[in-house]
Design a protein around this motif. Structure first.
Motif, PDB file in Angstrom:
ATOM      1  N   THR A 252      44.278  27.799 100.745  1.00 38.61           N
ATOM      2  CA  THR A 252      43.082  27.545  99.954  1.00 38.61           C
ATOM      3  C   THR A 252      43.185  26.177  99.288  1.00 38.61           C
ATOM      4  O   THR A 252      44.251  25.787  98.819  1.00 38.61           O
ATOM      5  N   LEU A 253      42.063  25.471  99.252  1.00 37.39           N
ATOM      6  CA  LEU A 253      41.989  24.156  98.618  1.00 37.39           C
ATOM      7  C   LEU A 253      40.745  24.109  97.749  1.00 37.39           C
ATOM      8  O   LEU A 253      39.673  24.542  98.173  1.00 37.39           O
ATOM      9  N   GLN A 254      40.886  23.595  96.515  1.00 41.02           N
ATOM     10  CA  GLN A 254      39.746  23.461  95.616  1.00 41.02           C
ATOM     11  C   GLN A 254      39.474  21.997  95.319  1.00 41.02           C
ATOM     12  O   GLN A 254      40.375  21.157  95.327  1.00 41.02           O
ATOM     13  N   SER A 255      38.210  21.687  95.023  1.00 43.15           N
ATOM     14  CA  SER A 255      37.839  20.343  94.604  1.00 43.15           C
ATOM     15  C   SER A 255      38.382  20.083  93.205  1.00 43.15           C
ATOM     16  O   SER A 255      38.714  21.016  92.473  1.00 43.15           O
TER      17      SER A 255
ATOM     18  N   GLN B 100      38.763  27.385 102.505  1.00 43.03           N
ATOM     19  CA  GLN B 100      39.819  28.272 102.970  1.00 43.03           C
ATOM     20  C   GLN B 100      40.100  28.004 104.439  1.00 43.03           C
ATOM     21  O   GLN B 100      39.164  27.927 105.253  1.00 43.03           O
ATOM     22  N   PHE B 101      41.379  27.843 104.746  1.00 42.19           N
ATOM     23  CA  PHE B 101      41.808  27.668 106.135  1.00 42.19           C
ATOM     24  C   PHE B 101      42.604  28.898 106.542  1.00 42.19           C
ATOM     25  O   PHE B 101      43.382  29.450 105.760  1.00 42.19           O
ATOM     26  N   SER B 102      42.416  29.322 107.792  1.00 43.04           N
ATOM     27  CA  SER B 102      43.205  30.445 108.296  1.00 43.04           C
ATOM     28  C   SER B 102      43.312  30.348 109.808  1.00 43.04           C
ATOM     29  O   SER B 102      42.555  29.623 110.465  1.00 43.04           O
ATOM     30  N   LEU B 103      44.278  31.083 110.345  1.00 39.68           N
ATOM     31  CA  LEU B 103      44.410  31.241 111.786  1.00 39.68           C
ATOM     32  C   LEU B 103      43.938  32.637 112.172  1.00 39.68           C
ATOM     33  O   LEU B 103      44.379  33.633 111.575  1.00 39.68           O
ATOM     34  N   LYS B 104      43.047  32.719 113.157  1.00 41.87           N
ATOM     35  CA  LYS B 104      42.655  34.019 113.674  1.00 41.87           C
ATOM     36  C   LYS B 104      43.837  34.658 114.405  1.00 41.87           C
ATOM     37  O   LYS B 104      44.861  34.013 114.644  1.00 41.87           O
ATOM     38  N   ASN B 105      43.645  35.910 114.784  1.00 40.70           N
ATOM     39  CA  ASN B 105      44.730  36.639 115.447  1.00 40.70           C
ATOM     40  C   ASN B 105      45.239  35.926 116.690  1.00 40.70           C
ATOM     41  O   ASN B 105      46.426  35.954 116.998  1.00 40.70           O
TER      42      ASN B 105
ATOM     43  N   GLN C 110      36.380  27.785 106.122  1.00 42.29           N
ATOM     44  CA  GLN C 110      35.120  28.144 105.497  1.00 42.29           C
ATOM     45  C   GLN C 110      35.025  27.426 104.164  1.00 42.29           C
ATOM     46  O   GLN C 110      36.034  27.018 103.591  1.00 42.29           O
ATOM     47  N   LEU C 111      33.790  27.260 103.672  1.00 43.59           N
ATOM     48  CA  LEU C 111      33.560  26.468 102.469  1.00 43.59           C
ATOM     49  C   LEU C 111      32.555  27.171 101.569  1.00 43.59           C
ATOM     50  O   LEU C 111      31.538  27.694 102.043  1.00 43.59           O
ATOM     51  N   SER C 112      32.843  27.173 100.258  1.00 41.98           N
ATOM     52  CA  SER C 112      31.909  27.748  99.292  1.00 41.98           C
ATOM     53  C   SER C 112      31.706  26.782  98.136  1.00 41.98           C
ATOM     54  O   SER C 112      32.572  25.946  97.837  1.00 41.98           O
ATOM     55  N   TYR C 113      30.551  26.898  97.474  1.00 38.28           N
ATOM     56  CA  TYR C 113      30.197  26.054  96.334  1.00 38.28           C
ATOM     57  C   TYR C 113      29.738  26.952  95.201  1.00 38.28           C
ATOM     58  O   TYR C 113      28.764  27.699  95.346  1.00 38.28           O
TER      59      TYR C 113
ATOM     60  N   ILE D 241      47.401  20.688 107.323  1.00 43.29           N
ATOM     61  CA  ILE D 241      47.967  21.829 108.049  1.00 43.29           C
ATOM     62  C   ILE D 241      48.598  21.314 109.343  1.00 43.29           C
ATOM     63  O   ILE D 241      47.903  20.811 110.233  1.00 43.29           O
ATOM     64  N   HIS D 242      49.911  21.444 109.455  1.00 45.58           N
ATOM     65  CA  HIS D 242      50.620  21.036 110.666  1.00 45.58           C
ATOM     66  C   HIS D 242      50.728  22.262 111.576  1.00 45.58           C
ATOM     67  O   HIS D 242      51.374  23.250 111.228  1.00 45.58           O
ATOM     68  N   LEU D 243      50.085  22.164 112.730  1.00 44.69           N
ATOM     69  CA  LEU D 243      50.030  23.282 113.666  1.00 44.69           C
ATOM     70  C   LEU D 243      50.895  23.010 114.890  1.00 44.69           C
ATOM     71  O   LEU D 243      50.934  21.881 115.403  1.00 44.69           O
ATOM     72  N   LYS D 244      51.536  24.048 115.366  1.00 45.12           N
ATOM     73  CA  LYS D 244      52.309  23.962 116.606  1.00 45.12           C
ATOM     74  C   LYS D 244      51.734  24.953 117.597  1.00 45.12           C
ATOM     75  O   LYS D 244      51.575  26.136 117.288  1.00 45.12           O
ATOM     76  N   GLN D 245      51.402  24.446 118.786  1.00 43.41           N
ATOM     77  CA  GLN D 245      50.884  25.331 119.833  1.00 43.41           C
ATOM     78  C   GLN D 245      52.076  25.989 120.535  1.00 43.41           C
ATOM     79  O   GLN D 245      52.937  25.306 121.096  1.00 43.41           O
TER      80      GLN D 245
END
Length: 705
Positions: A23-26, A34-39, A46-49, A108-112
Motif C-alpha cells: 500500500t502507498l499513500q499520497s 494498492q499493489f498486489s499479485l493475483k493468484n 487499484q487507486l482510491s481518493y 516493486i521488484h518482480l521476478k518471473q
C-alpha cells in the motif's frame, strides 16, 4: 531555495517471504494505491481518493513478440523499496516561479519464476495523482525484446462522462466529444473529421490526455509523462466492463516498441480531485520528467510574435511562389524563368510590413512561412526530397530581411515544414540550423503535415517519437528554440529540454478557417492537450468572418473578440502569437492593447473557476512584476462569472482594465461587441462579469504607484 528530504526503506527477503500486497499513500493521505499479485502472479493495482474508488483492480504487464513467455504473469515479489521525496525546482519558464515536487514512492521488484527475468514497477503518488512505469534493469535473461502490446489497464468504477477525441496514430486535430463512456462507439464515426494524415484503430479507442467526471463529482485525467524512446499510448475501452487498456502506436510492420535493457517505459498517469481546478494547476506531468539537461539556458526566452500565416490559412494568400509548375525538383527547377502568382505572401514588401508592425507594438519576432523553394508540390506527393530549408524564393531576400528586422529590434522566426519526410529533415538539419544561426533566427516552427516518410510509419510511433526528440536535442546544440506542429502531443519533456518552447499537436486556431471548432473547444483543451505542455494555439483573431479575407471561404471563427483576448491567459504558453492581420488589429486598437500588455511568463498562477467544457477563469502574476492578468473563457451557455481578487497584495491599490463581452455580443452574429472599462480594485474587491456563449473576458491589473 531547495529543500530535500529522502527516506528510503528496502524490504529484501526470499520471494515467498514478501507480502503479495503493498500500500502507498499520497503525502496528504487523500490518495491510496494498492499493489498486489493475483493468484497466477499477475501484477495488479487499484487507486482510491478520500476512500472513493477511482481505479478498480487493474492488471499490468507487457505482451512480447516472438517470445514464448510475455511479461504478464508468473511473477513473485523479489523486494520492495519505498521513499519520500520533497523538492522545489525552478523552471526556465512556466506558470509558476518555483514548482514543488512532492511524492511518496513504491518500487516493486518482480521476478518471473519460469524465466528469471526481472521487471520493476515504480509507483509515485502525489497529492493530485499517481504515476507509474515499467523498468527493466540490466540482466542476462532480458536484453533485447520487442513489445507486441502494452497491457496496462485502467478499470473505471462507473459510466463516467468523458471528453475525448478518437484514437488515431497520426493526429490529435479533432474537436472533443462529450459523452458517457458507454456511448463512445456510437459517437465515434461522427467524431472523426478529415485530416491530412489519420488512422484510427478502434471504435472505442481514444487519446490521452483523457478527461472524465464521475457522477459524484470526481475529476479524473489519464495521460502519460516522459515519452522517450517509446511509442505513444492510446486507450482502448471495453464498453462491457468499462476497462481502458493501453494501445501503443505501431510502426510500419506492426511492432509497438524495440527495447534494450536497461530501459524503461514512460510514466502512466492518473490525476484525480474533487475540484477541477486542481487538475489544471497540477505539475505532476512535469515532475515525472528528468531535470533540465541544458546547462546554459540563458538563450531560452519566451516569445510573443506575429506572422505571415493567417492570410495563407484562410486562402487570402499562398505559400507557393508560382502557379505555373506542375512539380518541383530542388536544384533543377529555375524559379527565375517562371511567372510569380502575385498571391505569394512571403515577399520582402509584405514581410517588412509585419516587421514594422511588430516593432511599433513591441512584439519579439515575426514568423514567415512559404519563404523557401518547393511549396508548389509539397503536400500529398509522398515526396522524399521536398525541401532543403535554406534556399529562398526570388522575392524573399534572407539577408535583406535579417538586416531590416535587426534595425527594427525584431527577431525573425524560422519555418521548417517537413511534409512528413523526417529522413529528409534529418539529412538537412545541421545545415538548416546553422543557416538559422548565421541569419539571426533563434526559434523555429517545424511542421509534419501529411503521411510520414518512411512510408507506413506513423506520427506517434517509436521511431518518429525518437525523431522529434532528436530534433529538439540537435536544436539545443545550436541554441535554437523549437515549436513543433503535428508532432506527438507533449508529455512534460519541456522540463528536461526547455528549448521545446511550444507544440501544436491538437486542433488549433487554423481549424476556425477550415469550417470552425466547437464553441466550447478552448474550455476543454487545458484539461486535455495542455496537461502535457503548452500549446501554440495561435489566438488573437479579431475578424471572425473569413469571407472578408477570402470570398471563397465561408468559415466563421466561433468565438467573441473578448474570448480571443482571454486565451492569452487561459491557454498557457511561453510562445504566444497575435495571429490576425495587422490591419484587423488597427481597427480595434483599444482591444489590441491587451495583447500588447499581457505577459507570457509568470511567477504565480491561480485557477479561480473551472469546469471542463463549460468555463475556465485564471489569474496570473507577471514574472518579476506586480502586474496581474485574468482570463475567462466560456462554453456553450451564457453565465455570470463571479470572482474575488483576494490574490492581490493586501494594502495595495490597483487599476483593473476589463475587456468583456457586451450584452449584445454573439459569437455568430455580433462577435466584435465588447466593452472596456477601468476601475480601482484591491484584494477585497469582487467582480461579477457576463460571459456569453463562446465568450469571456480579459483583465489587466496594475498597481497604482
Amino acid at each position: 531555495m531547495k529543500s530535500l528530504f529522502v527516506l528510503s526503506f528496502t524490504v529484501l527477503f526470499s520471494a515467498f517471504n514478501v507480502a503479495n500486497s503493498q500500500t502507498l499513500q499520497s503525502p496528504n493521505g487523500a490518495l491510496t494505491m494498492q499493489f498486489s499479485l493475483k493468484n497466477e502472479g499477475t501484477p495488479t493495482y487499484q487507486l482510491s481518493y478520500k476512500n472513493k474508488a477511482v481505479i478498480k483492480p487493474s492488471t499490468l504487464g507487457l505482451e512480447l513478440k516472438n517470445d514464448e513467455k510475455s511479461l504478464l504473469n508468473d511473477f513473485s515479489i523479489l523486494k520492495t523499496e519505498t521513499a519520500t521525496f520533497d523538492d522545489t525546482w525552478t523552471p526556465v519558464w512556466g506558470e509558476e516561479k518555483q514548482i514543488r515536487n512532492h511524492y511518496n514512492e513504491l518500487a516493486i521488484h518482480l521476478k518471473q519464476n519460469e524465466t528469471d527475468r526481472i521487471m520493476v514497477i515504480r509507483f509515485r503518488l502525489f497529492n493530485e495523482g499517481l504515476g507509474f512505469r515499467y523498468e527493466f534493469p540490466q540482466q542476462e535473461n532480458l536484453v533485447y525484446f520487442i513489445i507486441k502490446e502494452e497491457k496496462t489497464q485502467f478499470a473505471m468504477t462507473n459510466n463516467h462522462t468523458a471528453f475525448w477525441i478518437p484514437g488515431d496514430y497520426d493526429t490529435q486535430e479533432y474537436d472533443y466529444t462529450e459523452s458517457k463512456l458507454s456511448e463512445i462507439s456510437d459517437k465515434f464515426d461522427a467524431a472523426v473529421t478529415d485530416n491530412a494524415s489519420q488512422e484510427q484503430f478502434s471504435k472505442t479507442g481514444v487519446q490521452t490526455a483523457l478527461m472524465m467526471k464521475t457522477a459524484d463529482g470526481l475529476y479524473i485525467n489519464l495521460h502519460e509523462a516522459a515519452l522517450i524512446n517509446y511509442s505513444c499510448m492510446h486507450l482502448n475501452l471495453n464498453e462491457e466492463n468499462l476497462i481502458f487498456e493501453s494501445h501503443l502506436t505501431p510502426d510500419a510492420i506492426g511492432d509497438k516498441g524495440y527495447m534494450q535493457a536497461p530501459c524503461k517505459s514512460p510514466w502512466r498517469t492518473v490525476m484525480v480531485s474533487d475540484d477541477a481546478r486542481d487538475i489544471l494547476a497540477s505539475k505532476l506531468t512535469l515532475n515525472l520528467n528528468d531535470p533540465c539537461a541544458i546547462e546554459d539556458t540563458s538563450w531560452i526566452k519566451p516569445v510573443k510574435y506575429i506572422g505571415v500565416w493567417w492570410e495563407m490559412i484562410t486562402g487570402k494568400s499562398s505559400w507557393a511562389y508560382t502557379d505555373e509548375l506542375p512539380s518541383v525538383q530542388l536544384g533543377v527547377t529555375d524559379y527565375s524563368k517562371v511567372t510569380p502568382n502575385k498571391t505569394h505572401a512571403a515577399n520582402n514588401t509584405k514581410v517588412k510590413r509585419y516587421i514594422d508592425f511588430a516593432s511599433e507594438h513591441g512584439f519579439d519576432a515575426v514568423l514567415v512561412e512559404g519563404w523557401n523553394e518547393g511549396w508548389e508540390d509539397w503536400f500529398g506527393k509522398s515526396k522524399d526530397y521536398v525541401f532543403d530549408f535554406v534556399t529562398p524564393y526570388p522575392d524573399f531576400d534572407v539577408q535583406e530581411i535579417h538586416n531590416y528586422a535587426k534595425s527594427k529590434g525584431v527577431k525573425m522566426m524560422m519555418h521548417h515544414e517537413t511534409s512528413g519526410s523526417v529522413r529528409n529533415y534529418e539529412r538537412h538539419m545541421d545545415k538548416a540550423y546553422q543557416f538559422m544561426n548565421d541569419n539571426g533566427y533563434e526559434s523555429v516552427k517545424s511542421g509534419y503535415v501529411g503521411n510520414i516518410l518512411p512510408r507506413g510509419e506513423h506520427h506517434y510511433s517509436q521511431w518518429i517519437v525518437n525523431h522529434y526528440q532528436y530534433a529538439i536535442e540537435k536544436a539545443a546544440d545550436y541554441k535554437i528554440m523549437v515549436n513543433a506542429h503535428e508532432a506527438v502531443r507533449p508529455t512534460g519533456i519541456s522540463r528536461t529540454y526547455p528549448n521545446l518552447i511550444g507544440n501544436e499537436s491538437a486542433r488549433g486556431t487554423e481549424f476556425q478557417a477550415f469550417g470552425g471548432s466547437k464553441p466550447n473547444h478552448v474550455t476543454i483543451l487545458p484539461f486535455t492537450r495542455l496537461i502535457g505542455g503548452p500549446m501554440d494555439y495561435t489566438p488573437g483573431i479579431f475578424e471572425m468572418d473569413i469571407s472578408k479575407l477570402n470570398p471563397n471561404n465561408n468559415s466563421h471563427v466561433n468565438s467573441t473578440l473578448a474570448n480571443q483576448l482571454a486565451l492569452y491567459v487561459t491557454m498557457y504558453s511561453p510562445l504566444q502569437m497575435a495571429a490576425d492581420l495587422p490591419e484587423h488589429y488597427e481597427q480595434f486598437m483599444d482591444a489590441f492593447q491587451f495583447i500588447k500588455d499581457v505577459a507570457i511568463d509568470w511567477d504565480e498562477s491561480i485557477y479561480l473557476e473551472a469546469e471542463p467544457g463549460h468555463y475556465i477563469t485564471v489569474a496570473r502574476k507577471e514574472k518579476g512584476s506586480d502586474n496581474w492578468f485574468v482570463g475567462n473563457v466560456n462554453g456553450n451557455h451564457q453565465r455570470t462569472s463571479n470572482i474575488k481578487l483576494d490574490f492581490l497584495e493586501k494594502g495595495k491599490k490597483y487599476t483593473a482594465t476589463i475587456y468583456a463581452d457586451a450584452k449584445d455580443a454573439d459569437y455568430k452574429t455580433n462577435p466584435q461587441a465588447y466593452t472596456i472599462s477601468t476601475k480601482k480594485v484591491s484584494n477585497k474587491s469582487k467582480l461579477s462579469l457576463l460571459s456569453v456563449p463562446a465568450g469571456g473576458y480579459a483583465i489587466s491589473i496594475k498597481p497604482i504607484n
